[in-house]
Design a protein around this motif. Structure first.
Motif, mmCIF file in Angstrom:
data_model
loop_
_atom_site.group_PDB
_atom_site.id
_atom_site.type_symbol
_atom_site.label_atom_id
_atom_site.label_comp_id
_atom_site.label_asym_id
_atom_site.label_seq_id
_atom_site.Cartn_x
_atom_site.Cartn_y
_atom_site.Cartn_z
ATOM 1 N N VAL A 88 48.360 48.499 42.447
ATOM 2 C CA VAL A 88 47.280 49.346 41.949
ATOM 3 C C VAL A 88 46.312 48.498 41.124
ATOM 4 C CG1 VAL A 88 46.687 51.354 40.542
ATOM 5 C CG2 VAL A 88 48.758 51.391 41.954
ATOM 6 N N PHE A 89 46.865 47.678 40.229
ATOM 7 C CA PHE A 89 46.013 46.793 39.440
ATOM 8 C C PHE A 89 45.249 45.823 40.342
ATOM 9 C CE2 PHE A 89 48.779 48.116 35.930
ATOM 10 C CZ PHE A 89 47.891 48.163 34.868
ATOM 11 N N ALA A 90 45.937 45.236 41.301
ATOM 12 C CA ALA A 90 45.289 44.264 42.184
ATOM 13 C C ALA A 90 44.168 44.908 42.998
ATOM 14 C CB ALA A 90 46.329 43.631 43.110
ATOM 15 N N LYS A 91 44.432 46.082 43.554
ATOM 16 C CA LYS A 91 43.439 46.759 44.376
ATOM 17 C C LYS A 91 42.228 47.196 43.541
ATOM 18 C CE LYS A 91 46.644 48.530 47.927
ATOM 19 N NZ LYS A 91 45.912 48.225 49.164
ATOM 20 N N LEU A 92 42.483 47.698 42.329
ATOM 21 C CA LEU A 92 41.357 48.071 41.475
ATOM 22 C C LEU A 92 40.524 46.848 41.104
ATOM 23 C CD1 LEU A 92 42.738 50.752 38.984
ATOM 24 C CD2 LEU A 92 40.979 51.073 40.732
ATOM 25 N N GLY A 93 41.195 45.744 40.768
ATOM 26 C CA GLY A 93 40.466 44.539 40.400
ATOM 27 C C GLY A 93 39.563 44.052 41.510
ATOM 28 N N VAL A 94 40.056 44.110 42.746
ATOM 29 C CA VAL A 94 39.247 43.685 43.885
ATOM 30 C C VAL A 94 38.135 44.687 44.167
ATOM 31 C CG1 VAL A 94 39.301 43.297 46.385
ATOM 32 C CG2 VAL A 94 41.104 42.336 44.944
#
Length: 386
Positions: free
Chosen positions: A165-171
């Motif tokens: 979730v963090f990775a996808k939001l960051g991207v």
């Protein structure tokens, strides 16, 4: 405490394992066959649960966007990337709409399990570009950024549930703050949780939580490494690496952790292609188990597709594992056998048999779809059947 000196024998075991598997189940199915297997399993579930908002009733009633169902939708969205059936997209949209695009149980939560649904919400936002889809999950993660607390992930399942979730939001939002907080929380779980962290660099595997850190041992005296728990970490690393720019300062650590885990898993594969629920004690509830096996297959197949690991070592292992799943776990009607029920250690969710029904059958399917999607892409490569 008995120690098997896994690190000393790993590479010998790698090549011994390849040799032993070369003549049995080492060929991947044709691409069309893999897709048919995935459709069969998924159709069984979609027909059984046509209402994506229907609550899940086991020992109690739960909303249908809890982590078990969220893992299924991870798999469904992966399937959609290779089989663009509008039914899959509509089913996922229905799921989000019926849960108002919110985390499970409450609009605001720090619980990784309850945030897991955000992975699919973000995937759907990327397709439809409706800001409503990510409003609530972004609000939850932003509240976590505003806090100094980094110790929420005190069990390893949480890594798969929330790291992507963090990775996808960051991207998606082009905001590296999400990457930074993700690493801070990962580092706590790896290095500090329970005293010195949940990761054992000697065995290159993870204790499920602080309750299983030595002096806790399995009946044979070995450390307790739960198969599905380690599978969740493999999946977390894959799903983060699939998103994270390789310029991120922690990209190389995530990649090395994944490669180390995969190498540690090679000599632990059973002769029949599965992995046991207890990775270092095959006699403790030993037997075929589909969820850990599917997650390890997912990680290895993804790494092969990205050319990150040795084909001569890992391709026969992936082929044997996938063939075991489709020939011994997948029923003709699409039901999956050998799925361990929910819990946190080998004894939980037993018995695990071809016909046993787990308390939740959705996450097992999600793991199967994730693995199969990578196997499907691997089957495209010219030397995949070699």
């Amino acid at each position: 405490m008995i120690k098997y000196h896994w690190l000393l024998v790993t590479w010998l075991s790698l090549f011994a394992s390849v040799s032993a598997q070369a003549d049995y189940g080492s060929k991947l199915p044709e691409q069309a066959a893999v897709l048919q297997q995935l459709r069969r399993a998924n159709n069984y579930f979609m027909e059984k649960w046509p209402d994506a908002g229907k609550t899940i009733v086991t020992n109690r009633e739960r909303p249908a966007n809890i982590w078990t169902r969220a893992v299924y939708y991870e798999g469904l969205m992966a399937l959609y990337t290779i089989d663009a059936d509008k039914r899959y997209f509509d089913y996922a949209i229905q799921w989000g709409e019926k849960h108002h695009w919110q985390p499970a149980w409450a609009p605001i939560t720090r619980d990784a399990d309850n945030q897991c649904c955000g992975q699919t919400y973000i995937d759907l936002y990327r397709i439809a570009r409706n800001p409503l889809y990510i409003r609530s999950i972004k609000d939850n993660m932003d509240r976590m950024l505003e806090s100094d607390r980094v110790d929420d992930w005190d069990w390893i399942d949480a890594l798969q549930m929330a790291m992507p979730v963090f990775a996808k939001l960051g991207v998606t939002l082009r905001d590296t703050r999400y990457f930074d907080r993700m690493y801070a929380m990962y580092a706590h779980a790896k290095y500090r949780e329970g005293g010195n962290g949940l990761y054992n660099p000697e065995d290159k595997l993870w204790w499920r939580d602080k309750d299983f850190i030595p002096p806790y041992t399995e009946p044979n005296g070995e450390d307790c490494y739960w198969s599905r728990g380690n599978g969740w970490v493999v999946a977390a690393l894959v799903r983060v690496l699939d998103e994270l720019p390789d310029t991120d300062p922690h990209y190389d650590e995530y990649l090395q952790d994944l490669k180390d885990m995969l190498s540690a898993l090679v000599p632990l594969q059973r002769a029949d292609g599965f992995w046991n629920v207890s990775l270092h004690d095959p006699s403790h509830y030993g037997g075929k188990e589909a969820t850990g096996t599917a997650l390890f297959t997912y990680g290895m197949a993804w790494a092969l597709n990205k050319e990150l690991v040795e084909r001569e070592v890992y391709l026969p292992i992936v082929a044997k594992a996938w063939n075991a799943l489709v020939n011994e776990s997948l029923h003709e009607n699409g039901f999956l056998g050998y799925v361990q029920g929910t819990g946190k250690e080998p004894k939980d969710g037993q018995p695990v048999t071809y016909t046993s029904m787990p308390d939740f059958e959705d996450y097992g399917l999600g793991c199967f779809l994730l693995a199969g999607t990578e196997v499907y892409q691997l089957s495209c490569s010219p030397d995949a059947a070699d």
